[in-house]
Design an enzyme around this catalytic site. Sequence first.
Site, short mmCIF file in Angstrom:
data_model
loop_
_atom_site.label_atom_id
_atom_site.label_comp_id
_atom_site.label_asym_id
_atom_site.label_seq_id
_atom_site.Cartn_x
_atom_site.Cartn_y
_atom_site.Cartn_z
N GLU A 149 0.82 -1.21 0.00
CA GLU A 149 0.00 0.00 0.00
C GLU A 149 0.86 1.26 0.00
OE1 GLU A 149 -3.94 1.96 2.07
OE2 GLU A 149 -3.06 0.16 2.96
N GLU A 243 -12.74 1.82 2.30
CA GLU A 243 -12.07 1.91 3.59
C GLU A 243 -12.50 3.20 4.29
OE1 GLU A 243 -7.65 0.43 4.93
OE2 GLU A 243 -7.78 2.23 3.72
#
Length: 288
Positions: A149, A243
């Site tokens: 990420e 998210e």
Amino acid sequence: MKFGTLYAYWTNEWSGDYLHYAKKVADLGFDILEISAGDLLTMSDGEIDALKALAKELEIAISSNIGPPKRYDVASSDPATRRAGIGFLTDIMERMDRLDSRSLVGVMYTYWPNDFTDLDKPAQWARGVESVKEMGKTAQALGITMGLEVVNRFETLLLNTAEEGVRFCQEVDNPNVKLLLDTFHMNIEEDSIPDAIRKAGSMLSAIHVGEGNRKIPGQGHLPWAEIGRALRDIDFTGNVVMEPFVLKGGTVGSDIKVWRDLSNGSTPQEMDHAIKAGLNVLRTNFLS
């Protein structure tokens, strides 16, 4: 594309009742539940087997998300810390294999959130590449894709842009080591979110989506139609996982820096309705 959400939308702790959340996301129309990967190390074989069976019954996938603590920093200058980190993430992947979770995403090239006590980026980069090379062998053997990420400058100093992420993955040179981009972080770091997605290209295995203030897609200013066009331009077929972080308090609120209630006092039913509306925003903009 498959669409999912992180369970933590409904809680402010980095753990949860995943059987409950699996049923919830399936009822809301999602394809994926994303869980905290670290929980797999404390779950019994029976608990993992039950979650695997339920996910199969519900026809949803389980993706696993991790931000390793500093004691497991695979880019650390301390060899023992690096070994501990590699062992930690290897153990997680072995538990993921039992669960049949094939996507591991997060800041696996260092630790999260960073405290910036070590600012020697080239040295950390080199150590991180070597550690991820080693972990990539396990990922490849187990059929797991590692989505490294890319996060903003306030959370790490290593991978802040898609360009850096692509370069890091090129140095690792493993087909099971790819990138995860996140619209929240891209909104801070990139000149253009769609161009960053195009830059990642075939290196992009998954994308986290949320508004620039961590709210549900469609509740803010991000250009979802343009983001969807960029994903189609690179023929993206990976995971699109929401998210959103809207609840203050707890370890999630502290780590994500949620200092006010971003749900506007919503009831659980209203929160379900809101995230389902966000899913519709994504499907409308990403699939057509």
